[in-house]
Design a protein around this motif. Structure first.
Motif, PDB file in Angstrom:
ATOM      1  N   LYS A  14     -13.119  -4.868  -8.588  1.00 14.78           N
ATOM      2  CA  LYS A  14     -13.121  -4.171  -7.446  1.00 14.78           C
ATOM      3  C   LYS A  14     -12.276  -2.828  -7.003  1.00 14.78           C
ATOM      4  O   LYS A  14     -11.328  -2.684  -7.859  1.00 14.78           O
ATOM      5  CB  LYS A  14     -12.710  -5.232  -6.296  1.00 14.78           C
ATOM      6  CG  LYS A  14     -12.908  -4.713  -4.790  1.00 14.78           C
ATOM      7  CD  LYS A  14     -12.661  -5.637  -3.685  1.00 14.78           C
ATOM      8  CE  LYS A  14     -12.881  -4.944  -2.339  1.00 14.78           C
ATOM      9  NZ  LYS A  14     -12.598  -6.207  -1.472  1.00 14.78           N
ATOM     10  N   ARG A  15     -12.834  -1.906  -6.570  1.00 13.32           N
ATOM     11  CA  ARG A  15     -12.290  -0.718  -6.510  1.00 13.32           C
ATOM     12  C   ARG A  15     -11.426  -0.855  -5.046  1.00 13.32           C
ATOM     13  O   ARG A  15     -12.034  -0.965  -3.782  1.00 13.32           O
ATOM     14  CB  ARG A  15     -13.304   0.547  -6.160  1.00 13.32           C
ATOM     15  CG  ARG A  15     -12.655   1.900  -6.253  1.00 13.32           C
ATOM     16  CD  ARG A  15     -13.922   2.977  -6.439  1.00 13.32           C
ATOM     17  NE  ARG A  15     -13.468   4.319  -6.335  1.00 13.32           N
ATOM     18  CZ  ARG A  15     -13.519   5.291  -5.324  1.00 13.32           C
ATOM     19  NH1 ARG A  15     -14.046   4.663  -4.291  1.00 13.32           N
ATOM     20  NH2 ARG A  15     -13.095   6.283  -5.407  1.00 13.32           N
ATOM     21  N   VAL A  16     -10.182  -0.515  -5.240  1.00 10.92           N
ATOM     22  CA  VAL A  16      -9.281  -0.733  -3.940  1.00 10.92           C
ATOM     23  C   VAL A  16      -8.430   0.846  -3.910  1.00 10.92           C
ATOM     24  O   VAL A  16      -8.237   1.133  -4.878  1.00 10.92           O
ATOM     25  CB  VAL A  16      -8.639  -1.900  -4.101  1.00 10.92           C
ATOM     26  CG1 VAL A  16      -9.563  -3.118  -3.925  1.00 10.92           C
ATOM     27  CG2 VAL A  16      -7.648  -1.896  -5.248  1.00 10.92           C
ATOM     28  N   VAL A  17      -7.672   0.756  -2.907  1.00 12.95           N
ATOM     29  CA  VAL A  17      -6.725   1.854  -2.650  1.00 12.95           C
ATOM     30  C   VAL A  17      -5.521   1.480  -3.744  1.00 12.95           C
ATOM     31  O   VAL A  17      -5.293   0.266  -3.830  1.00 12.95           O
ATOM     32  CB  VAL A  17      -6.142   1.671  -1.366  1.00 12.95           C
ATOM     33  CG1 VAL A  17      -5.093   2.659  -1.284  1.00 12.95           C
ATOM     34  CG2 VAL A  17      -7.427   2.301  -0.191  1.00 12.95           C
ATOM     35  N   ASP A  18      -5.323   2.500  -4.360  1.00  4.51           N
ATOM     36  CA  ASP A  18      -4.136   2.093  -5.393  1.00  4.51           C
ATOM     37  C   ASP A  18      -2.766   1.594  -4.670  1.00  4.51           C
ATOM     38  O   ASP A  18      -2.464   1.942  -3.675  1.00  4.51           O
ATOM     39  CB  ASP A  18      -3.778   3.565  -6.222  1.00  4.51           C
ATOM     40  CG  ASP A  18      -2.802   3.400  -7.360  1.00  4.51           C
ATOM     41  OD1 ASP A  18      -3.609   3.075  -8.455  1.00  4.51           O
ATOM     42  OD2 ASP A  18      -1.681   3.159  -7.158  1.00  4.51           O
ATOM     43  N   TYR A  19      -2.360   0.657  -5.645  1.00  3.84           N
ATOM     44  CA  TYR A  19      -1.183  -0.001  -5.056  1.00  3.84           C
ATOM     45  C   TYR A  19      -0.079   0.626  -4.678  1.00  3.84           C
ATOM     46  O   TYR A  19       0.899   0.385  -3.975  1.00  3.84           O
ATOM     47  CB  TYR A  19      -0.698  -1.296  -5.824  1.00  3.84           C
ATOM     48  CG  TYR A  19      -0.376  -0.981  -7.292  1.00  3.84           C
ATOM     49  CD1 TYR A  19       1.221  -0.626  -7.432  1.00  3.84           C
ATOM     50  CD2 TYR A  19      -1.037  -0.802  -8.596  1.00  3.84           C
ATOM     51  CE1 TYR A  19       1.720  -0.534  -8.443  1.00  3.84           C
ATOM     52  CE2 TYR A  19      -0.565  -0.276  -9.488  1.00  3.84           C
ATOM     53  CZ  TYR A  19       0.881  -0.221  -9.610  1.00  3.84           C
ATOM     54  OH  TYR A  19       1.334   0.013 -11.102  1.00  3.84           O
ATOM     55  N   ASN A  20       0.126   2.036  -5.380  1.00  2.31           N
ATOM     56  CA  ASN A  20       1.323   2.893  -5.154  1.00  2.31           C
ATOM     57  C   ASN A  20       0.916   3.590  -4.055  1.00  2.31           C
ATOM     58  O   ASN A  20       2.035   4.415  -3.318  1.00  2.31           O
ATOM     59  CB  ASN A  20       1.427   3.681  -6.551  1.00  2.31           C
ATOM     60  CG  ASN A  20       2.025   2.994  -7.682  1.00  2.31           C
ATOM     61  OD1 ASN A  20       2.622   2.370  -7.568  1.00  2.31           O
ATOM     62  ND2 ASN A  20       1.339   3.199  -8.588  1.00  2.31           N
ATOM     63  N   VAL A  21      -0.067   3.702  -3.238  1.00  2.00           N
ATOM     64  CA  VAL A  21      -0.424   4.599  -2.089  1.00  2.00           C
ATOM     65  C   VAL A  21       0.096   3.940  -0.775  1.00  2.00           C
ATOM     66  O   VAL A  21      -0.127   2.718  -0.793  1.00  2.00           O
ATOM     67  CB  VAL A  21      -1.787   5.120  -1.901  1.00  2.00           C
ATOM     68  CG1 VAL A  21      -2.314   5.486  -0.646  1.00  2.00           C
ATOM     69  CG2 VAL A  21      -2.488   5.662  -3.193  1.00  2.00           C
ATOM     70  N   LYS A  22       0.676   4.703  -0.184  1.00  2.00           N
ATOM     71  CA  LYS A  22       1.250   4.326   1.255  1.00  2.00           C
ATOM     72  C   LYS A  22      -0.141   4.228   2.349  1.00  2.00           C
ATOM     73  O   LYS A  22      -0.719   5.312   2.372  1.00  2.00           O
ATOM     74  CB  LYS A  22       2.269   5.118   1.883  1.00  2.00           C
ATOM     75  CG  LYS A  22       2.738   4.729   3.109  1.00  2.00           C
ATOM     76  CD  LYS A  22       3.840   5.618   3.896  1.00  2.00           C
ATOM     77  CE  LYS A  22       4.268   5.282   5.252  1.00  2.00           C
ATOM     78  NZ  LYS A  22       4.582   3.814   5.442  1.00  2.00           N
ATOM     79  N   ILE A  23      -0.290   3.084   2.697  1.00  2.00           N
ATOM     80  CA  ILE A  23      -1.601   2.874   3.565  1.00  2.00           C
ATOM     81  C   ILE A  23      -1.423   3.420   4.928  1.00  2.00           C
ATOM     82  O   ILE A  23      -0.138   3.503   5.284  1.00  2.00           O
ATOM     83  CB  ILE A  23      -1.746   1.190   3.784  1.00  2.00           C
ATOM     84  CG1 ILE A  23      -2.201   0.843   2.394  1.00  2.00           C
ATOM     85  CG2 ILE A  23      -2.963   1.306   4.587  1.00  2.00           C
ATOM     86  CD1 ILE A  23      -3.330   1.366   1.795  1.00  2.00           C
TER      87      ILE A  23
END
Length: 249
Positions: A8-17
């Motif tokens: 699955k393509r998701v927001v990278d875990y290092n990115v602040k949501i």
């Protein structure tokens, strides 16, 4: 034996949501996206089984709109043999619809094993693997921390509250991966170049008659409230006094 690995393509875990101003969801425009970390672990485990001679082919599958193929290419660069892209208009397809699509793909590809990440970090549903196993009528083992493939069986060690549980499943089976299963490899530059030539088959959910209409409605999305700073106390007596004031004691 084939191994099917949904990614699955998701927001990278290092990115602040960041939450959208209108509260309808999180901001996805101009945000770095990547493969779900648990799915990376699933791909790695499938590749290790293939390298050990236990599997002949690893197929990466992903469901989503434009640029979803980038996630499949990542799996191919890691070492997967080919990909299947189920194209949709929107991202965030609900787990039951995903499980129904995967069931149809399993019927066509006839893999001996399906390995999924235990959950996606964007919705944390932890449902797709279990739903897929139920739809297929296959054995399942969730939160796998160790996988040993035998002759027609797979032995899975999983973490539970009381310690470790070891299960023996008859193949075909569905597994979901936990963090301690392995450390995913980095794709080398030569493999990234090779991945560009590996085939990705494009399909549509309508081919299998799967209804993608959401069954859940998000009423609002809000950021968590900020935490207040703590205080330092100079003695145990002062600590007890604060606890009494707070009603803890």
């Amino acid at each position: 034996m084939k191994i099917l690995v949904p990614v699955k393509r998701v927001v990278d875990y290092n990115v602040k949501i960041r939450v959208k101003a209108d509260g309808t969801g999180v901001e996805l425009a101009n945000i770095k996206m990547s493969m779900n970390p648990f799915d990376e672990i699933a791909v790695e485990e499938a590749l290790r089984l293939k390298e050990a001679g236990k599997a002949t082919e690893v197929i990466a599958v992903s469901i989503g709109p434009v640029k979803t193929d980038e996630t499949i290419r990542t799996a191919l660069a890691m070492g997967a043999d080919r990909g299947i892209w189920v194209k949709t208009e929107e991202a965030g397809i609900e787990p039951l619809a995903v499980a129904k699509i995967l069931k149809a793909i399993v019927a066509e590809e006839a893999p001996g094993l399906v390995i999924l990440g235990k959950q996606a970090i964007d919705d944390d549903c932890n449902q797709t693997g279990q739903m897929l196993a139920a739809l297929l009528g296959w054995a399942q083992a969730t939160f796998a921390s160790k996988v040993a493939l035998g002759d027609g069986t797979v032995e899975v060690t999983r973490e539970i509250d009381g310690g470790l549980q070891t299960l023996s499943l008859d193949l075909p089976a569905v597994l979901t991966t936990d963090l301690r299963l392995n450390e995913p490899r980095y794709a080398s530059l030569p493999n990234i170049m090779k991945a560009k030539k590996k085939p990705i088959t494009e399909r549509g959910a309508a081919e299998w008659g799967v209804d993608l209409t959401p069954r859940l409605q998000v009423l609002a999305t809000t950021e968590p409230t900020g935490r207040t700073a703590g205080i330092k106390v100079s003695s145990a007596a002062e600590l007890v006094g604060h606890l009494k004031t707070a009603g803890v004691l």
